[in-house]
Design an enzyme around this catalytic site. Structure first.
Site, short mmCIF file in Angstrom:
data_model
loop_
_atom_site.label_atom_id
_atom_site.label_comp_id
_atom_site.label_asym_id
_atom_site.label_seq_id
_atom_site.Cartn_x
_atom_site.Cartn_y
_atom_site.Cartn_z
N ARG A 26 -7.57 -5.11 -10.67
CA ARG A 26 -6.12 -5.27 -10.36
C ARG A 26 -5.89 -6.04 -9.41
O ARG A 26 -4.97 -7.10 -9.50
CB ARG A 26 -5.36 -3.88 -10.65
CG ARG A 26 -5.67 -3.31 -11.93
CD ARG A 26 -5.15 -2.02 -11.89
NE ARG A 26 -4.93 -1.34 -13.17
CZ ARG A 26 -4.62 -0.05 -13.35
NH1 ARG A 26 -4.07 0.60 -12.26
NH2 ARG A 26 -4.47 0.54 -14.45
N ASP B 117 1.16 -5.32 3.39
CA ASP B 117 2.38 -4.74 3.90
C ASP B 117 2.36 -3.15 3.92
O ASP B 117 1.92 -2.31 2.79
CB ASP B 117 3.28 -4.88 2.68
CG ASP B 117 4.72 -4.54 2.99
OD1 ASP B 117 5.65 -5.33 3.37
OD2 ASP B 117 5.08 -3.31 2.67
N SER C 20 14.71 -3.57 5.52
CA SER C 20 14.59 -3.32 4.13
C SER C 20 15.71 -2.45 3.56
O SER C 20 16.09 -1.65 4.34
CB SER C 20 13.00 -2.48 4.02
OG SER C 20 12.73 -2.09 2.95
N TYR D 173 4.37 5.60 5.26
CA TYR D 173 3.11 5.59 4.10
C TYR D 173 2.09 6.54 5.03
O TYR D 173 1.06 6.98 4.03
CB TYR D 173 2.79 4.22 3.80
CG TYR D 173 3.56 3.41 3.24
CD1 TYR D 173 4.74 3.68 3.01
CD2 TYR D 173 3.15 1.95 3.07
CE1 TYR D 173 5.76 2.73 2.32
CE2 TYR D 173 3.97 0.96 2.74
CZ TYR D 173 5.44 1.47 2.23
OH TYR D 173 6.31 0.55 1.70
N HIS E 177 12.99 0.45 7.80
CA HIS E 177 12.59 0.61 6.43
C HIS E 177 13.59 1.13 5.59
O HIS E 177 13.65 0.84 4.43
CB HIS E 177 11.66 1.96 6.53
CG HIS E 177 10.57 2.00 5.51
ND1 HIS E 177 9.62 2.74 5.41
CD2 HIS E 177 10.76 1.59 3.99
CE1 HIS E 177 8.92 2.57 4.35
NE2 HIS E 177 9.66 2.08 3.37
N VAL F 46 0.64 -1.28 -0.06
CA VAL F 46 0.14 0.01 -0.06
C VAL F 46 0.71 1.22 0.04
O VAL F 46 0.28 2.48 0.21
CB VAL F 46 -1.09 -0.08 1.09
CG1 VAL F 46 -2.03 -1.03 0.87
CG2 VAL F 46 -0.50 -0.08 2.45
N TRP F 47 2.06 1.01 -0.50
CA TRP F 47 2.86 2.49 -0.65
C TRP F 47 2.20 3.36 -1.64
O TRP F 47 1.80 2.82 -2.74
CB TRP F 47 4.32 2.01 -1.07
CG TRP F 47 5.37 3.36 -1.57
CD1 TRP F 47 5.40 4.13 -0.67
CD2 TRP F 47 5.98 3.26 -2.70
NE1 TRP F 47 6.16 5.06 -1.22
CE2 TRP F 47 6.52 4.41 -2.59
CE3 TRP F 47 6.26 2.57 -3.70
CZ2 TRP F 47 7.67 5.09 -3.43
CZ3 TRP F 47 7.19 3.24 -4.72
CH2 TRP F 47 7.82 4.38 -4.56
N ASN G 74 -3.84 -9.65 -9.85
CA ASN G 74 -2.64 -9.92 -9.34
C ASN G 74 -2.69 -11.27 -8.18
O ASN G 74 -1.56 -11.48 -8.03
CB ASN G 74 -2.14 -8.48 -8.40
CG ASN G 74 -1.89 -7.30 -9.55
OD1 ASN G 74 -2.04 -7.70 -10.68
ND2 ASN G 74 -1.70 -6.11 -8.75
N LYS H 130 6.52 -0.94 9.04
CA LYS H 130 8.29 -0.70 8.91
C LYS H 130 8.50 0.44 9.83
O LYS H 130 7.82 1.51 9.88
CB LYS H 130 8.50 -0.28 7.43
CG LYS H 130 7.97 -1.25 6.46
CD LYS H 130 8.53 -0.98 5.06
CE LYS H 130 7.72 -2.02 4.18
NZ LYS H 130 6.51 -1.83 3.67
N LEU I 60 6.37 -4.57 -9.97
CA LEU I 60 5.66 -4.12 -11.39
C LEU I 60 6.54 -3.24 -11.95
O LEU I 60 6.34 -2.41 -12.85
CB LEU I 60 4.23 -4.04 -11.57
CG LEU I 60 3.49 -5.09 -10.72
CD1 LEU I 60 2.22 -4.52 -10.57
CD2 LEU I 60 3.42 -6.32 -11.41
N GLY I 61 7.71 -2.83 -11.23
CA GLY I 61 8.27 -1.60 -11.55
C GLY I 61 7.49 -0.17 -11.40
O GLY I 61 7.67 0.72 -12.16
P1 A2P Z 1 -3.08 1.34 -9.19
O1 A2P Z 1 -2.72 1.32 -7.77
O2 A2P Z 1 -3.83 2.64 -9.86
O3 A2P Z 1 -4.04 0.12 -9.57
P2 A2P Z 1 4.22 -1.84 -8.13
O4 A2P Z 1 3.64 -2.98 -7.47
O5 A2P Z 1 5.44 -2.49 -8.83
O6 A2P Z 1 4.68 -0.85 -7.04
O7 A2P Z 1 3.39 -1.36 -9.12
C1 A2P Z 1 2.12 -0.59 -8.83
C2 A2P Z 1 1.72 0.39 -9.97
O8 A2P Z 1 1.19 -0.65 -10.86
C3 A2P Z 1 0.58 1.01 -9.63
O9 A2P Z 1 0.69 2.34 -10.43
C4 A2P Z 1 -0.60 0.18 -10.06
O10 A2P Z 1 -1.73 1.28 -10.28
C5 A2P Z 1 -0.08 -0.22 -11.03
N1 A2P Z 1 -0.71 -1.90 -11.24
C6 A2P Z 1 -0.87 -2.68 -10.15
N2 A2P Z 1 -1.55 -3.75 -10.87
C7 A2P Z 1 -1.81 -3.71 -12.23
C8 A2P Z 1 -2.22 -4.44 -13.12
N3 A2P Z 1 -2.73 -5.68 -12.83
N4 A2P Z 1 -2.51 -3.88 -14.15
C9 A2P Z 1 -2.21 -2.48 -14.50
N5 A2P Z 1 -1.50 -1.74 -13.54
C10 A2P Z 1 -1.43 -2.32 -12.32
#
Ligand code: A2P
Length: 272
Positions: free
Chosen positions: A233, A48, A136, A53, A108, A23-24, A237, A78, A187-188
């Site tokens: 999403r 987490d 971390s 945050y 952290h 939830v960052w 995920n 953290k 997911l970068g």
């Molecule tokens: P949002 O929170 O608006 O859904 P990371 O986990 O690497 O930090 O990436 C998080 C970012 O990826 C957030 O901007 C999130 O947007 C976006 N995101 C998370 N899951 C998905 C998904 N399944 N498809 C597209 N974007 C995603």
């Protein structure tokens, strides 16, 4: 997700769920509260958060709104290392979260050096505020400095980790030291979802780019913390335990590493 919602054993004898909602950058209030509730409803059992945050109260509200019993949920926060007293800050986190223990409490980042906060982290554990303690953003060098003074060993190192930030030297060293790696920004922060190679693998295996990146981390035996505040999403995920990437696809993803198999946790040490 339940029967296929795996855990990893930590060196202190506890178990940690492999998949967590991160939830960052999720805003305090309904955004965080809903994300946490949706994740728990979708079968996640690990949340987490962090003192930095500013959304621990909302995490607590989301947990209560889900109706999932506390003992089925793994909660991490953290220690914000610009504060002085890890044990006192853990107690404040518990107040904000509305919980009576943390499953995991981690430093952290190694602000002011890797060792000073550890005795306070051990106190937090001894007082029952946290069942497990860890770190971390620690490099191998920082981890070794900490291990040299620790009475209770850290069991976790949470770092930026993805095919693009594979940090193989750090992962291997953590594994040798019985420290489990947690992958943040898997997911970068969204940037890697558009990569051509990731998209091509996703298309071929009939999954989404996010699922491919999360599954890659699962197959590296790390804990993975994708962040999203969108219900669809969050659900997407979570669907990563019903398929497997082949050795060829794993190798193709490994080759995206831009860290040169580093033993460092960060290139930009913003705290130093
Ligand atoms: P949002 O929170 O608006 O859904 P990371 O986990 O690497 O930090 O990436 C998080 C970012 O990826 C957030 O901007 C999130 O947007 C976006 N995101 C998370 N899951 C998905 C998904 N399944 N498809 C597209 N974007 C995603």
């Amino acid at each position: 997700m339940s029967p296929t919602n795996p855990t990893i054993a930590l060196a202190d004898g506890t178990q940690i769920p492999v998949l967590a909602l991160g939830v960052w950058q999720a805003k305090d209030g309904p955004e965080t509260e809903n994300a946490v509730r949706w994740a728990l409803e979708a079968g996640y059992r690990h949340i987490d958060t962090a003192q930095a945050y500013g959304n621990e109260e909302s995490v607590g509200r989301g947990i209560r709104a889900s109706g999932v019993p506390r003992d089925e949920i793994y909660v991490t926060t953290k220690f914000y290392p610009e504060s002085k007293d890890p044990a006192a800050e853990a107690e404040r986190s518990l107040d904000r979260l509305g919980l009576d223990y943390l499953d995991l409490y981690i430093i952290h980042w190694p602000a002011g050096g890797p060792t000073w906060a550890w005795p306070g982290m051990e106190t937090a554990k001894d007082k029952g505020f946290a069942r497990s303690i860890g770190v971390s953003n620690f490099s191998v060098e920082e981890l070794d400095a900490l291990l040299a003074i620790a009475d209770q060993r850290p069991v976790i190192n949470q770092v930026q980790f993805s095919p693009f930030a594979y940090r193989r030297g750090l992962l291997d060293a953590c594994t040798e030291r019985q420290v489990v790696v947690e992958a943040y920004s898997p997911l970068g922060t969204g940037r890697h979802l558009d990569d051509k190679k990731v998209a091509e693998i996703a298309e071929r295996v009939g999954r989404t780019p996010a699922q491919v990146l999360i599954r890659w981390a699962v197959q590296k035996d790390v804990v993975v913390l994708p962040k999203s505040t969108h219900k669809d999403r969050i659900e997407e995920n979570g669907q990563v335990f019903d398929f497997e990437l082949s050795d060829e696809d794993m190798a193709a993803l490994d080759s995206l590493d831009r860290t040169g198999a580093t033993t460092e946790a960060r290139t930009d040490k913003w705290w130093s």
